[in-house]
Design an enzyme around this catalytic site. Sequence first.
Site, short mmCIF file in Angstrom:
data_model
loop_
_atom_site.label_atom_id
_atom_site.label_comp_id
_atom_site.label_asym_id
_atom_site.label_seq_id
_atom_site.Cartn_x
_atom_site.Cartn_y
_atom_site.Cartn_z
N ARG A 242 0.84 -1.20 0.00
CA ARG A 242 0.00 0.00 0.00
C ARG A 242 0.87 1.24 0.00
NH1 ARG A 242 -4.75 -1.84 4.32
NH2 ARG A 242 -5.18 -3.83 3.28
N ARG A 257 1.78 1.47 10.29
CA ARG A 257 1.33 1.85 8.94
C ARG A 257 2.54 1.80 8.00
NH1 ARG A 257 -3.34 4.81 7.83
NH2 ARG A 257 -3.44 5.47 10.02
N GLU A 329 -7.02 0.21 15.42
CA GLU A 329 -7.59 -0.86 14.59
C GLU A 329 -6.54 -1.89 14.19
OE1 GLU A 329 -7.81 -2.70 10.82
OE2 GLU A 329 -7.48 -0.54 10.58
N SER A 332 -10.54 -5.60 10.72
CA SER A 332 -11.78 -5.03 10.19
C SER A 332 -12.56 -6.14 9.52
CB SER A 332 -11.49 -3.89 9.21
OG SER A 332 -10.83 -4.39 8.06
N ARG A 370 0.68 -4.90 12.52
CA ARG A 370 -0.15 -4.26 13.55
C ARG A 370 -0.38 -5.18 14.75
NH1 ARG A 370 -4.57 -0.05 11.23
NH2 ARG A 370 -3.16 1.09 9.86
#
Length: 402
Positions: A242, A257, A329, A332, A370
């Site tokens: 990403r 991130r 988070e 999800s 994460r």
Amino acid sequence: MLDFKAIKNNLEDWEKGLKRKGAKFDLSGLVKTADEYSEVLQQVEESRADKNAAAKAKDIPAGKKIGEELDKLEKKLKKLEESLEQIASELPNLPMADVPDGGEDDGKVVGSWGDPVKLKKVKDHIELGTSLNILDIERGAKASGSRFYYLKNQAVRLEFALVNFVLDIVGKNGFEFLVGPQLLNEKVLAAAGYLGQAKEEVYKTQDDLYLNGTAEQSILAYHFDEIITVPKRYAGFSTCFRREAGSYGKDVKGIIRTHQFDKIELFSFVAPEESEKEHEFLVGIEEEILQKLEIPYQKVLIAAGDLGMSAAKKYDLESWIPSQDKYRETHSCSNCTDWQARRANIRVKNPDGKSEFVHTLNGTGVAVGRLLVALWENHQQEDGSIKIPKALQTYCGFSEIR
């Protein structure tokens, strides 16, 4: 692709739904183009019938004249079809009725588990990883720039332990395992909903292929243009890429991130009437994973304005991060209803024997970076070591990192 008649007959509901999602879209333009397409399509079909009739009557002059007109109509139809596909590709899924209004800060906490860890002296994951020689961010930056890192030693074993731990949990729940292509074509990315508002996040190669941002994309492609039996449940492992183009200044330090990370994605194809039940089932698996890893979390129902293109409803599981004194988070789970299936042409035959589009759902099994952050920080000890949760010890072969 889309049910344009249903949109036309329910314009008010669509306008309200798009407003809740914060989406700007020209519905009237879509309906106008769809109507024109239907008219030209009817003309094409009538012209083809006339051409066949002329051929049977051996009326060569009439057949030639009709053929010339048909050629013009078919070219016009193709242009309208391309225009319609372009317009329709930008139409997001509508939020479900029980999704709260609002944006990023308006998600509703609907559950929680565990007590947040409170320590006298808290080390963040960077300090922990560096001091224990299991993380090297500086050399990651030297190799590739910011938002890259090296996992080392016991952290490498911990990654594979997490992967196998999650695979065992989902395997017992009937999931098939997949490792698919990580370079995907434009059709796949568009059908999954990653070339709309998320386009800036995607890496594109010089060969017009895209690096996957999640295994969700390749799992969707697995049943492109098929009529399938349901339910079908997959757990796909992939490295994810990403660009994080819209996150300037956010989580620059550490591995929360990053541009590259490993992940297991859970993905279900189900009958339309089963998707809401399936959504709760998938979230339940995510909660089981966090509970067995002894990581406190809260469950958040995401607000309409914070949903992506494809999602009609979404839950986040936010794990407690001691160094930040807040929840972040780590998991999800989205119900995309028939939005992706319409674009990928994936159907199921209902009890009446008629085919209808399936519903697709996706959720995080484990996003390694994460989850390592949450794992390390919540299980850090006063002496600077990290205790490994009992459920994970048999997978990694050690009970602590020191």
